[in-house]
Motif scaffolding. Structure first.
Motif, mmCIF file in Angstrom:
data_model
loop_
_atom_site.group_PDB
_atom_site.id
_atom_site.type_symbol
_atom_site.label_atom_id
_atom_site.label_comp_id
_atom_site.label_asym_id
_atom_site.label_seq_id
_atom_site.Cartn_x
_atom_site.Cartn_y
_atom_site.Cartn_z
ATOM 1 N N ASN A 34 0.853 -1.181 0.000
ATOM 2 C CA ASN A 34 0.000 0.000 0.000
ATOM 3 C C ASN A 34 0.892 1.235 0.000
ATOM 4 O O ASN A 34 1.536 1.543 1.008
ATOM 5 C CB ASN A 34 -0.906 -0.007 1.237
ATOM 6 N N LEU A 35 0.974 1.938 -1.130
ATOM 7 C CA LEU A 35 1.881 3.081 -1.262
ATOM 8 C C LEU A 35 1.156 4.364 -0.853
ATOM 9 O O LEU A 35 0.192 4.776 -1.500
ATOM 10 C CB LEU A 35 2.388 3.188 -2.704
ATOM 11 N N GLU A 36 1.658 4.983 0.213
ATOM 12 C CA GLU A 36 1.023 6.181 0.756
ATOM 13 C C GLU A 36 1.664 7.452 0.189
ATOM 14 O O GLU A 36 2.843 7.474 -0.152
ATOM 15 C CB GLU A 36 1.140 6.191 2.281
ATOM 16 N N LEU A 75 17.789 7.035 3.479
ATOM 17 C CA LEU A 75 16.500 6.550 2.985
ATOM 18 C C LEU A 75 15.833 5.622 3.996
ATOM 19 O O LEU A 75 14.625 5.713 4.238
ATOM 20 C CB LEU A 75 16.687 5.811 1.655
ATOM 21 N N MET A 76 16.624 4.758 4.609
ATOM 22 C CA MET A 76 16.056 3.818 5.579
ATOM 23 C C MET A 76 15.609 4.539 6.842
ATOM 24 O O MET A 76 14.598 4.186 7.442
ATOM 25 C CB MET A 76 17.068 2.720 5.898
ATOM 26 N N ARG A 77 16.354 5.570 7.247
ATOM 27 C CA ARG A 77 15.909 6.360 8.406
ATOM 28 C C ARG A 77 14.590 7.058 8.092
ATOM 29 O O ARG A 77 13.647 7.042 8.894
ATOM 30 C CB ARG A 77 16.971 7.397 8.783
ATOM 31 N N LEU A 78 14.500 7.657 6.904
ATOM 32 C CA LEU A 78 13.302 8.381 6.505
ATOM 33 C C LEU A 78 12.102 7.436 6.383
ATOM 34 O O LEU A 78 10.965 7.821 6.675
ATOM 35 C CB LEU A 78 13.564 9.084 5.170
ATOM 36 N N ALA A 79 12.361 6.190 5.978
ATOM 37 C CA ALA A 79 11.286 5.212 5.794
ATOM 38 C C ALA A 79 10.847 4.564 7.099
ATOM 39 O O ALA A 79 9.820 3.881 7.138
ATOM 40 C CB ALA A 79 11.730 4.129 4.809
ATOM 41 N N LEU A 200 10.244 5.135 -4.788
ATOM 42 C CA LEU A 200 11.250 4.417 -4.007
ATOM 43 C C LEU A 200 10.991 4.573 -2.510
ATOM 44 O O LEU A 200 10.973 3.583 -1.765
ATOM 45 C CB LEU A 200 12.645 4.945 -4.361
ATOM 46 N N LEU A 201 10.805 5.799 -2.058
ATOM 47 C CA LEU A 201 10.563 6.023 -0.640
ATOM 48 C C LEU A 201 9.205 5.452 -0.221
ATOM 49 O O LEU A 201 9.078 4.896 0.877
ATOM 50 C CB LEU A 201 10.630 7.517 -0.320
ATOM 51 N N GLN A 202 8.209 5.561 -1.081
ATOM 52 C CA GLN A 202 6.904 4.974 -0.764
ATOM 53 C C GLN A 202 7.009 3.463 -0.571
ATOM 54 O O GLN A 202 6.412 2.901 0.356
ATOM 55 C CB GLN A 202 5.907 5.269 -1.896
ATOM 56 N N VAL A 203 7.772 2.802 -1.425
ATOM 57 C CA VAL A 203 7.951 1.351 -1.323
ATOM 58 C C VAL A 203 8.679 0.998 -0.040
ATOM 59 O O VAL A 203 8.282 0.074 0.693
ATOM 60 C CB VAL A 203 8.699 0.809 -2.558
ATOM 61 N N LEU A 204 9.754 1.711 0.265
ATOM 62 C CA LEU A 204 10.510 1.430 1.488
ATOM 63 C C LEU A 204 9.631 1.616 2.725
ATOM 64 O O LEU A 204 9.677 0.809 3.662
ATOM 65 C CB LEU A 204 11.743 2.327 1.567
ATOM 66 N N LYS A 205 8.830 2.679 2.756
ATOM 67 C CA LYS A 205 7.938 2.915 3.894
ATOM 68 C C LYS A 205 6.924 1.785 4.037
ATOM 69 O O LYS A 205 6.634 1.328 5.146
ATOM 70 C CB LYS A 205 7.202 4.240 3.719
#
Length: 215
Positions: A34-36, A75-79, A200-205
């Motif tokens: 689910n991409l937010e 990116l991982m911190r942000l996600a 990319l960030l949506q997927v990681l989150k």
């Protein structure tokens, strides 16, 4: 004594043959995640990560270690991967015995994110496995290692997400335990493209939030 093989020496055909992995047609993120919509803060932070990477790329090839530092870590911190109950490990060794073959495959995972709640679950749930390459190497070259390392987790859980990256391009892979284990490549994402970076960030989150289903 079994023959010892290093994962970084294997081809994709070797992985298919040794591990009996079947490749499915390219999948869609929205089939599994689910991409937010990103917040304004997240988009601004994402832009800074993009700019930092491109500033270093102007000087030439970016090493694997610097790719992790400039892109993967922020990116991982942000996600949300730095939050409890997730635990990150680096350079973890892994060994896989090949069924019906007198072989053992060994190697070291670059980054592994697991669910590590208080009280500990044994075995831990693998959330995401990441294989990084320097900026001059195509991400597809990391797939044999990545698939080999992640295959081990299918002994304990039904599915797992992988990511191969050179800092600019990001290849996600979805592995699933079935009668014959399968994997699907997802659409290739680029940090250089605004839409690709956002996705990319949506997927990681979204992958990070999968941990809530394992608590």
């Amino acid at each position: 004594m079994p023959l010892i093989l290093e994962a970084n020496s294997l081809s994709l055909n070797d992985v298919h043959r040794f591990l009996q992995l079947e490749e499915l047609s390219i999948g869609s993120f929205t089939d599994f995640l689910n991409l937010e919509t990103l917040t304004e803060f997240e988009q601004q932070d994402l832009l800074r990560i993009r700019n930092d990477y491109h500033r270093y790329l102007k000087y030439g090839k970016i090493s694997e270690g610097l790719v992790k530092f400039l892109t993967i870590a922020p990116l991982m911190r942000l996600a949300g991967f730095y939050d409890v109950p997730i635990r990150l490990t680096m350079e973890d060794s892994v060994a896989i015995a090949v069924e019906d073959e007198d072989k053992r495959i060994t190697g070291r995972m670059d980054i592994l994110a697991i669910n590590n709640p208080q009280g500990n679950i044994a075995p831990p749930f693998w959330i995401l496995v990441i294989e990084t390459k320097n900026s001059a190497i195509e991400v597809c070259e990391g797939l044999p290692q990545l698939l080999t390392y992640t295959f081990k987790s299918l002994q304990e859980q039904p599915s797992v997400w992988d990511l191969a990256t050179n800092g600019l391009r990001y290849q996600f892979v979805y592995l699933k335990r079935e009668q014959q284990p399968t994997y699907q490549l997802m659409p290739l994402l680029s940090l250089n493209e605004s839409g690709g970076a956002i996705e990319l960030l949506q997927v990681l989150k979204s992958i990070c939030k999968l941990v809530s289903f394992q608590e």
